[in-house]
Design an enzyme around this catalytic site. Sequence first.
Site, PDB file in Angstrom:
ATOM      1  N   ARG A   1      14.654  48.211   7.698  1.00  0.00           N
ATOM      2  CA  ARG A   1      15.073  47.053   7.557  1.00  0.00           C
ATOM      3  C   ARG A   1      14.749  45.385   8.552  1.00  0.00           C
ATOM      4  O   ARG A   1      14.807  44.540   8.447  1.00  0.00           O
ATOM      5  CB  ARG A   1      16.418  46.414   7.222  1.00  0.00           C
ATOM      6  CG  ARG A   1      17.597  47.769   6.774  1.00  0.00           C
ATOM      7  CD  ARG A   1      17.376  47.213   5.853  1.00  0.00           C
ATOM      8  NE  ARG A   1      18.696  48.145   4.661  1.00  0.00           N
ATOM      9  CZ  ARG A   1      17.745  49.825   4.683  1.00  0.00           C
ATOM     10  NH1 ARG A   1      16.933  49.995   4.961  1.00  0.00           N
ATOM     11  NH2 ARG A   1      19.378  50.343   4.208  1.00  0.00           N
TER      12      ARG A   1
ATOM     13  N   SER B   1      25.433  46.162   2.807  1.00  0.00           N
ATOM     14  CA  SER B   1      25.751  46.255   3.513  1.00  0.00           C
ATOM     15  C   SER B   1      25.712  44.770   4.685  1.00  0.00           C
ATOM     16  O   SER B   1      24.549  44.328   4.249  1.00  0.00           O
ATOM     17  CB  SER B   1      24.545  47.604   4.770  1.00  0.00           C
ATOM     18  OG  SER B   1      25.278  48.828   3.907  1.00  0.00           O
TER      19      SER B   1
ATOM     20  N   GLU C   1      22.447  42.262   8.557  1.00  0.00           N
ATOM     21  CA  GLU C   1      21.752  41.852   7.586  1.00  0.00           C
ATOM     22  C   GLU C   1      21.078  40.849   5.973  1.00  0.00           C
ATOM     23  O   GLU C   1      20.005  41.017   5.918  1.00  0.00           O
ATOM     24  CB  GLU C   1      21.529  43.418   6.413  1.00  0.00           C
ATOM     25  CG  GLU C   1      20.497  43.980   6.382  1.00  0.00           C
ATOM     26  CD  GLU C   1      20.617  45.936   5.509  1.00  0.00           C
ATOM     27  OE1 GLU C   1      21.188  46.096   6.186  1.00  0.00           O
ATOM     28  OE2 GLU C   1      20.267  45.276   3.933  1.00  0.00           O
TER      29      GLU C   1
HETATM   30  C1  LIG Z   1      26.011  46.234  -3.081  1.00  0.00           C
HETATM   31  C2  LIG Z   1      25.078  46.347  -3.134  1.00  0.00           C
HETATM   32  C3  LIG Z   1      24.172  47.741  -2.708  1.00  0.00           C
HETATM   33  C4  LIG Z   1      23.451  47.336  -1.782  1.00  0.00           C
HETATM   34  N1  LIG Z   1      22.063  48.573  -1.451  1.00  0.00           N
HETATM   35  C5  LIG Z   1      21.402  48.141  -0.909  1.00  0.00           C
HETATM   36  C6  LIG Z   1      20.507  49.885  -0.262  1.00  0.00           C
HETATM   37  O1  LIG Z   1      20.398  50.379  -0.463  1.00  0.00           O
HETATM   38  N2  LIG Z   1      19.850  49.318   0.997  1.00  0.00           N
HETATM   39  C7  LIG Z   1      18.945  47.721   0.591  1.00  0.00           C
HETATM   40  O2  LIG Z   1      17.876  48.644   1.876  1.00  0.00           O
HETATM   41  N3  LIG Z   1      19.543  46.636   0.357  1.00  0.00           N
HETATM   42  C8  LIG Z   1      20.995  47.559  -0.387  1.00  0.00           C
HETATM   43  N4  LIG Z   1      21.692  46.031  -0.722  1.00  0.00           N
HETATM   44  C9  LIG Z   1      20.794  44.537  -0.154  1.00  0.00           C
HETATM   45  C10 LIG Z   1      20.180  44.020  -1.989  1.00  0.00           C
HETATM   46  O3  LIG Z   1      20.261  44.167  -2.998  1.00  0.00           O
HETATM   47  C11 LIG Z   1      18.607  44.148  -0.456  1.00  0.00           C
HETATM   48  O4  LIG Z   1      18.249  43.509   0.217  1.00  0.00           O
HETATM   49  C12 LIG Z   1      17.342  43.397  -1.839  1.00  0.00           C
HETATM   50  O5  LIG Z   1      16.575  43.521  -1.397  1.00  0.00           O
HETATM   51  C13 LIG Z   1      17.769  41.900  -2.205  1.00  0.00           C
HETATM   52  O6  LIG Z   1      17.050  41.225  -3.019  1.00  0.00           O
HETATM   53  P1  LIG Z   1      17.609  39.867  -3.656  1.00  0.00           P
HETATM   54  O7  LIG Z   1      16.495  39.940  -4.627  1.00  0.00           O
HETATM   55  O8  LIG Z   1      18.723  40.237  -3.974  1.00  0.00           O
HETATM   56  O9  LIG Z   1      17.628  39.147  -2.806  1.00  0.00           O
HETATM   57  P2  LIG Z   1      17.994  37.682  -2.285  1.00  0.00           P
HETATM   58  O10 LIG Z   1      19.493  37.789  -1.598  1.00  0.00           O
HETATM   59  O11 LIG Z   1      18.189  36.410  -3.051  1.00  0.00           O
HETATM   60  O12 LIG Z   1      17.074  37.238  -1.474  1.00  0.00           O
HETATM   61  C14 LIG Z   1      17.346  38.129   0.238  1.00  0.00           C
HETATM   62  C15 LIG Z   1      16.343  37.076   1.243  1.00  0.00           C
HETATM   63  O13 LIG Z   1      14.609  37.538   0.151  1.00  0.00           O
HETATM   64  C16 LIG Z   1      14.379  35.834   0.390  1.00  0.00           C
HETATM   65  N5  LIG Z   1      13.311  36.349  -0.681  1.00  0.00           N
HETATM   66  C17 LIG Z   1      14.161  36.530  -2.245  1.00  0.00           C
HETATM   67  N6  LIG Z   1      13.119  36.322  -3.456  1.00  0.00           N
HETATM   68  C18 LIG Z   1      11.355  36.323  -1.909  1.00  0.00           C
HETATM   69  C19 LIG Z   1      10.336  36.300  -2.605  1.00  0.00           C
HETATM   70  N7  LIG Z   1       9.646  36.798  -3.445  1.00  0.00           N
HETATM   71  N8  LIG Z   1       9.069  36.294  -1.428  1.00  0.00           N
HETATM   72  C20 LIG Z   1       9.898  36.371  -0.331  1.00  0.00           C
HETATM   73  N9  LIG Z   1      11.302  35.908  -0.241  1.00  0.00           N
HETATM   74  C21 LIG Z   1      12.098  36.269  -1.130  1.00  0.00           C
HETATM   75  C22 LIG Z   1      15.356  35.076  -0.323  1.00  0.00           C
HETATM   76  O14 LIG Z   1      15.499  33.644   0.268  1.00  0.00           O
HETATM   77  C23 LIG Z   1      16.152  35.157   0.987  1.00  0.00           C
HETATM   78  O15 LIG Z   1      15.933  34.843   2.072  1.00  0.00           O
HETATM   79  C24 LIG Z   1      22.725  46.197  -1.557  1.00  0.00           C
HETATM   80  C25 LIG Z   1      23.199  45.060  -1.712  1.00  0.00           C
HETATM   81  C26 LIG Z   1      24.487  45.066  -2.539  1.00  0.00           C
HETATM   82  C27 LIG Z   1      24.805  44.312  -3.455  1.00  0.00           C
END
Ligand SMILES: Cc1cc2nc3c(=O)[nH]c(=O)nc-3n(C[C@H](O)[C@H](O)[C@H](O)COP(=O)(O)OP(=O)(O)OC[C@H]3O[C@@H](n4cnc5c(N)ncnc54)[C@H](O)[C@@H]3O)c2cc1C
Length: 295
Positions: A163, A215, A286
């Site tokens: 991560r 998480s 995280e």
């Molecule tokens: C039910 C559930 C289960 C999950 N399981 C996992 C898992 O198994 N493994 C895991 O790793 N994660 C998991 N996650 C967390 C999450 O899905 C990941 O961290 C995912 O990569 C976040 O993507 P997002 O587009 O939603 O990011 P956002 O929440 O929209 O943004 C997260 C961060 O990234 C930045 N960001 C967004 N897009 C960009 C870009 N293009 N360039 C630079 N920065 C950017 C944002 O500014 C912010 O700081 C889970 C979440 C949920 C709700």
Amino acid sequence: MPKAILENQPLAPLTTWKIGGPARFLAAPRDLEDVYGLMRLAYDRGWPLFFLGRGSNILIADQGLPGLTLHLAKALQKMERQGQTLRVGAGVALPRLARAAAAWGFAGFEFLAGIPGTVGAGVRLNAGADGQNLAGVLKRVLVATPQLQLVEFQAGELDLGYRSSLLLHFPHWLVVEAEFALATPAPPAVIAEKMRQLLAARKARFPANPRSCGSVFKNPPGGPPAGALIDQAGLKGRRAGAAQVSKKHANFILNQGQATAGQVKALMAEIQETIWRTRGVMLEREVVFLPDDLA
Ligand SMILES: Cc1cc2nc3c(=O)[nH]c(=O)nc-3n(C[C@H](O)[C@H](O)[C@H](O)COP(=O)(O)OP(=O)(O)OC[C@H]3O[C@@H](n4cnc5c(N)ncnc54)[C@H](O)[C@@H]3O)c2cc1C
């Protein structure tokens, strides 16, 4: 003000937690040219700039975000295969990437099927599950800097770890595109079955309430996972207002109604203090706090 920029738009509906105040300005760029135009506007006007993917790993403050938020979940949707290489726009959903690789007959992406985020945010923190992470399939990343330059990184230059990546140190860099290796051919039906099994296992492990960010804390190195530590401390079911530690998976905090960011933060602080006091471990979060983590 350009028509495509909306003022005082609620952000909570754009996050999985459904928490947080409005964006002062919100725009959904269609392509890279749009992104550049909006970035230039923000810099010209001195607005802070925020990136939002599918909102599945952020806690937005109750007072909302100043400046301009770029909503990327529907932008940058390119998905292009060239032989053994897959070029994917940052806005593509990780499950879509998993399904595309499977349909083309390449294994190694199944673990992404249940991660509800975008490629851009996923690369930024090396998203992973079930013992695999993006570092295993990533070849190259294109990043747009605040100076509006496009910089290319090989995966090996990104210091990808659990991560974590170099990109976490540069929250103003926008991941625009990522290139993945299609290296392990396998029958689509076999890959689909593996994905089905992984999804079923996640469903059994995770709470049914979708209003979470997954998480909250990273698993500490070498020790029991964060969820086990929180569980052993007796904090399952603990509440701050409508924010509650899941009774099923203690590393999930659920929004059980109209939870506020303040309540989630209070609960997180209580968890960190308790685990530090009783186990001598400082849990590292995280989830990203906005705007705090951009200050
Ligand atoms: C039910 C559930 C289960 C999950 N399981 C996992 C898992 O198994 N493994 C895991 O790793 N994660 C998991 N996650 C967390 C999450 O899905 C990941 O961290 C995912 O990569 C976040 O993507 P997002 O587009 O939603 O990011 P956002 O929440 O929209 O943004 C997260 C961060 O990234 C930045 N960001 C967004 N897009 C960009 C870009 N293009 N360039 C630079 N920065 C950017 C944002 O500014 C912010 O700081 C889970 C979440 C949920 C709700």
